[in-house]
Design a protein around this motif. Structure first.
Motif, PDB file in Angstrom:
ATOM      1  N   LEU A 202       5.574 -23.673 -18.113  1.00 13.29           N
ATOM      2  CA  LEU A 202       4.647 -24.403 -17.054  1.00 13.29           C
ATOM      3  C   LEU A 202       3.035 -24.081 -17.582  1.00 13.29           C
ATOM      4  O   LEU A 202       2.235 -24.977 -17.135  1.00 13.29           O
ATOM      5  CB  LEU A 202       5.076 -23.974 -15.788  1.00 13.29           C
ATOM      6  CG  LEU A 202       6.051 -24.271 -15.240  1.00 13.29           C
ATOM      7  CD1 LEU A 202       6.581 -23.282 -13.833  1.00 13.29           C
ATOM      8  CD2 LEU A 202       5.931 -25.872 -14.714  1.00 13.29           C
ATOM      9  N   GLU A 203       3.099 -22.890 -17.999  1.00 16.43           N
ATOM     10  CA  GLU A 203       1.712 -22.315 -18.632  1.00 16.43           C
ATOM     11  C   GLU A 203       0.901 -23.459 -19.510  1.00 16.43           C
ATOM     12  O   GLU A 203       0.041 -23.718 -19.620  1.00 16.43           O
ATOM     13  CB  GLU A 203       1.498 -21.065 -18.782  1.00 16.43           C
ATOM     14  CG  GLU A 203       0.450 -20.539 -19.004  1.00 16.43           C
ATOM     15  CD  GLU A 203      -0.816 -20.098 -18.281  1.00 16.43           C
ATOM     16  OE1 GLU A 203      -2.040 -20.225 -18.307  1.00 16.43           O
ATOM     17  OE2 GLU A 203      -0.080 -20.390 -16.932  1.00 16.43           O
ATOM     18  N   GLU A 205       2.013 -26.149 -20.176  1.00 17.59           N
ATOM     19  CA  GLU A 205       1.572 -27.873 -19.848  1.00 17.59           C
ATOM     20  C   GLU A 205       0.343 -27.556 -19.168  1.00 17.59           C
ATOM     21  O   GLU A 205      -0.384 -28.624 -19.051  1.00 17.59           O
ATOM     22  CB  GLU A 205       2.875 -28.285 -18.766  1.00 17.59           C
ATOM     23  CG  GLU A 205       3.961 -28.501 -19.455  1.00 17.59           C
ATOM     24  CD  GLU A 205       3.939 -29.924 -20.477  1.00 17.59           C
ATOM     25  OE1 GLU A 205       3.084 -30.739 -19.904  1.00 17.59           O
ATOM     26  OE2 GLU A 205       4.689 -29.921 -21.268  1.00 17.59           O
ATOM     27  N   ARG A 206      -0.018 -26.590 -18.228  1.00 14.36           N
ATOM     28  CA  ARG A 206      -1.351 -26.650 -17.902  1.00 14.36           C
ATOM     29  C   ARG A 206      -2.399 -26.705 -18.975  1.00 14.36           C
ATOM     30  O   ARG A 206      -3.444 -27.300 -18.690  1.00 14.36           O
ATOM     31  CB  ARG A 206      -1.269 -25.320 -17.045  1.00 14.36           C
ATOM     32  CG  ARG A 206      -2.806 -24.927 -16.277  1.00 14.36           C
ATOM     33  CD  ARG A 206      -2.968 -23.805 -15.705  1.00 14.36           C
ATOM     34  NE  ARG A 206      -3.037 -22.661 -16.601  1.00 14.36           N
ATOM     35  CZ  ARG A 206      -4.209 -22.364 -17.259  1.00 14.36           C
ATOM     36  NH1 ARG A 206      -5.201 -23.089 -17.046  1.00 14.36           N
ATOM     37  NH2 ARG A 206      -3.991 -21.362 -18.023  1.00 14.36           N
ATOM     38  N   ILE A 207      -2.293 -25.715 -20.009  1.00 15.67           N
ATOM     39  CA  ILE A 207      -3.227 -25.853 -21.007  1.00 15.67           C
ATOM     40  C   ILE A 207      -3.337 -26.938 -21.601  1.00 15.67           C
ATOM     41  O   ILE A 207      -4.686 -27.469 -21.978  1.00 15.67           O
ATOM     42  CB  ILE A 207      -3.047 -24.718 -21.905  1.00 15.67           C
ATOM     43  CG1 ILE A 207      -2.830 -23.223 -21.288  1.00 15.67           C
ATOM     44  CG2 ILE A 207      -3.633 -24.571 -23.318  1.00 15.67           C
ATOM     45  CD1 ILE A 207      -2.310 -21.935 -22.304  1.00 15.67           C
ATOM     46  N   LYS A 208      -2.329 -27.535 -21.978  1.00 17.61           N
ATOM     47  CA  LYS A 208      -2.369 -28.960 -22.668  1.00 17.61           C
ATOM     48  C   LYS A 208      -2.991 -29.922 -21.692  1.00 17.61           C
ATOM     49  O   LYS A 208      -3.892 -30.857 -22.192  1.00 17.61           O
ATOM     50  CB  LYS A 208      -1.001 -29.285 -22.951  1.00 17.61           C
ATOM     51  CG  LYS A 208      -0.824 -30.681 -23.514  1.00 17.61           C
ATOM     52  CD  LYS A 208       0.645 -31.307 -23.923  1.00 17.61           C
ATOM     53  CE  LYS A 208       0.779 -32.474 -24.265  1.00 17.61           C
ATOM     54  NZ  LYS A 208       2.322 -33.102 -24.596  1.00 17.61           N
ATOM     55  N   GLY A 209      -2.818 -30.061 -20.161  1.00 17.22           N
ATOM     56  CA  GLY A 209      -3.495 -31.028 -19.553  1.00 17.22           C
ATOM     57  C   GLY A 209      -4.851 -30.738 -19.374  1.00 17.22           C
ATOM     58  O   GLY A 209      -5.594 -31.607 -19.397  1.00 17.22           O
ATOM     59  N   GLU A 210      -5.489 -29.409 -19.513  1.00 20.76           N
ATOM     60  CA  GLU A 210      -7.053 -29.154 -19.455  1.00 20.76           C
ATOM     61  C   GLU A 210      -7.745 -29.752 -20.574  1.00 20.76           C
ATOM     62  O   GLU A 210      -8.811 -30.140 -20.401  1.00 20.76           O
ATOM     63  CB  GLU A 210      -7.015 -27.788 -18.937  1.00 20.76           C
ATOM     64  CG  GLU A 210      -6.578 -27.445 -17.800  1.00 20.76           C
ATOM     65  CD  GLU A 210      -6.868 -26.026 -17.344  1.00 20.76           C
ATOM     66  OE1 GLU A 210      -7.589 -25.084 -18.357  1.00 20.76           O
ATOM     67  OE2 GLU A 210      -6.766 -25.435 -16.271  1.00 20.76           O
ATOM     68  N   LYS A 211      -6.986 -29.677 -21.722  1.00 19.98           N
ATOM     69  CA  LYS A 211      -7.732 -29.967 -23.080  1.00 19.98           C
ATOM     70  C   LYS A 211      -8.962 -29.512 -23.346  1.00 19.98           C
ATOM     71  O   LYS A 211      -9.976 -30.108 -23.558  1.00 19.98           O
ATOM     72  CB  LYS A 211      -7.561 -31.549 -22.878  1.00 19.98           C
ATOM     73  CG  LYS A 211      -6.390 -32.198 -22.819  1.00 19.98           C
ATOM     74  CD  LYS A 211      -6.490 -33.743 -23.117  1.00 19.98           C
ATOM     75  CE  LYS A 211      -5.453 -34.596 -22.956  1.00 19.98           C
ATOM     76  NZ  LYS A 211      -5.228 -35.908 -23.163  1.00 19.98           N
ATOM     77  N   TYR A 221      -9.340 -21.674 -25.495  1.00 21.87           N
ATOM     78  CA  TYR A 221      -8.152 -22.261 -25.583  1.00 21.87           C
ATOM     79  C   TYR A 221      -7.282 -21.666 -26.455  1.00 21.87           C
ATOM     80  O   TYR A 221      -5.872 -21.393 -25.981  1.00 21.87           O
ATOM     81  CB  TYR A 221      -8.265 -23.565 -26.461  1.00 21.87           C
ATOM     82  CG  TYR A 221      -6.974 -24.270 -26.857  1.00 21.87           C
ATOM     83  CD1 TYR A 221      -6.100 -24.781 -25.943  1.00 21.87           C
ATOM     84  CD2 TYR A 221      -6.872 -24.261 -28.282  1.00 21.87           C
ATOM     85  CE1 TYR A 221      -5.159 -25.546 -26.451  1.00 21.87           C
ATOM     86  CE2 TYR A 221      -5.482 -24.700 -28.857  1.00 21.87           C
ATOM     87  CZ  TYR A 221      -4.774 -25.502 -27.720  1.00 21.87           C
ATOM     88  OH  TYR A 221      -3.424 -26.044 -28.386  1.00 21.87           O
ATOM     89  N   GLU A 224      -5.846 -18.298 -23.975  1.00 18.33           N
ATOM     90  CA  GLU A 224      -5.011 -18.673 -23.090  1.00 18.33           C
ATOM     91  C   GLU A 224      -3.536 -19.401 -23.714  1.00 18.33           C
ATOM     92  O   GLU A 224      -2.704 -18.573 -23.214  1.00 18.33           O
ATOM     93  CB  GLU A 224      -5.376 -20.022 -22.327  1.00 18.33           C
ATOM     94  CG  GLU A 224      -6.689 -19.446 -21.597  1.00 18.33           C
ATOM     95  CD  GLU A 224      -7.000 -20.960 -20.627  1.00 18.33           C
ATOM     96  OE1 GLU A 224      -6.413 -21.978 -20.579  1.00 18.33           O
ATOM     97  OE2 GLU A 224      -8.031 -20.735 -19.890  1.00 18.33           O
ATOM     98  N   ALA A 228      -0.173 -16.855 -22.983  1.00 20.46           N
ATOM     99  CA  ALA A 228       0.938 -17.560 -22.620  1.00 20.46           C
ATOM    100  C   ALA A 228       2.249 -16.976 -23.603  1.00 20.46           C
ATOM    101  O   ALA A 228       3.354 -16.723 -22.703  1.00 20.46           O
ATOM    102  CB  ALA A 228       0.800 -19.105 -22.380  1.00 20.46           C
TER     103      ALA A 228
END
Length: 357
Positions: A202-203, A205-211, A221, A224, A228
């Motif tokens: 989940l963490e 996916e959040r990092i990936k979505g923020e780019k 980047y 974080e 994780a």
């Protein structure tokens, strides 16, 4: 010479007359005719200079024979002409029980030891009319007349009645609470903690979505992303990876896992250290590759039995004993409510007695 003496004597006489007229005494009666037993008010009024002192007449119980004094009011004093003049009023309430025409003599007021009199008054007292044509006819006692219904007489009674109902309900509730000495039982629903690999994914996916690496924030980047992974390692393998260096984490993992999964993680940590400490500027494909390395490491090291595990919330039962403070508060509430209800019922009873008595 004689003419001057005459003028001086005339001025002296005029000044004496003005001084004599500076004090006036008046008496008035509000009704010249009354029936036997009725009342009349006599007002005695004195106007004089503010520096003068007046003494009103003193009566015992009768003004004249046949006219009785019921009440003598307190004198009412008013100042006039910038406090140079003074007006004093005295009121006498009189009555009579004998029919006659009464002569009320002048009332004497002493001002600076000099007497001044009011004018005389008269009072005619009539007897009750009698039916001379039917002297033997008598009428019985009249019935008590019922007072008309007025809502204002019932406002206080109705208000107290409506107030007594919630007070009574609250008193009953407090009594039940204090009699029920059972412990307080509370159930608390505790949300479950996700398995380590699910929380880590989940963490990520959040990092990936923020780019954020596309915005030139490569250091943030990688910080974080490695945090994780460190949290996942701590929850999955049971040692505090958050407080260890990259090399210490790799050495610890080599003791308990296969080298293939750790090699991807080692590459990620090396790139992250270069970015954070050597100001390395990674390429776009390098950032994507390290993100994939993190995902592969999690998938290769997660526990197989947690793959389809859906944690269920648990319910904890907490049993608490009633505190002494709660009991004291309940007893005080019962006492106050009881006193308020007793006072309310007494007031309602008095109002009902006054209305129907």
């Amino acid at each position: 010479m004689k003419r001057n003496s005459f003028l001086i004597l005339l001025l002296f006489l005029l000044s004496g007359k003005v001084a004599a007229q500076s004090v006036t005494v008046e008496a008035q009666i509000d009704s010249l005719q009354i029936l036997i037993g009725e009342q009349a008010k006599i007002q005695l009024q004195v106007a004089m200079d503010a520096k003068q002192r007046a003494v009103f007449p003193v009566y015992t119980d009768t003004l004249v024979r046949g006219v009785e004094i019921i009440d003598i009011a307190k004198p009412d004093t008013q100042y006039l002409n910038d406090n140079k003049r003074m007006l004093i009023k005295q009121e006498y309430t009189v009555t009579s029980f004998d029919s006659a025409l009464y002569y009320l003599p002048p009332m004497v007021v002493s001002v600076d030891n000099k007497e001044y009199k009011s004018r005389a008054l008269a009072l005619k007292v009539y007897s009750m009319p009698v039916d001379t044509l039917h002297p033997d006819q008598f009428f019985g006692q009249k019935t008590v007349m019922k007072a008309p219904f007025v809502w204002e007489d019932w406002y206080g009674l109705l208000g107290c009645s409506f107030l007594a109902l919630p007070l009574l309900a609250l008193l009953i509730y407090f009594i039940i609470r204090i009699r029920d000495n059972k412990p307080i039982i509370r159930k608390v629903k505790v949300e479950p903690k996700l398995p380590p690999h699910q929380a880590a994914m989940l963490e990520i996916e959040r990092i990936k979505g923020e780019k954020i690496w596309q915005k030139g924030r490569s250091k943030e980047y990688y910080t974080e992303l490695t945090d994780a992974i460190r949290t996942y390692i701590k929850d999955r393998f049971g040692f505090n990876a958050l407080e260890m260096t990259s090399s210490e984490i790799i050495d610890k993992l080599l003791e308990m896992n296969d080298k293939e999964a750790i090699s991807d993680l080692k590459e990620l940590f090396q790139t992250a250290d270069l970015v954070k400490f050597a100001k390395h500027d990674p390429q776009m494909n390098e950032n994507d590759a390290n993100l994939i390395n993190a995902i592969d490491f999690i998938n290769e090291t997660k526990q197989p039995d947690e793959e389809n595990l859906k944690p269920q919330p648990t319910e904890i039962t907490i049993i608490e004993k009633r505190s002494l403070r709660t009991k004291v508060l309940l007893i005080c509430g019962i006492t106050l409510l009881s006193a308020a209800l007793v006072a309310t019922f007494i007031y309602i009873g008095m109002q009902l007695y006054n209305l129907f008595a």
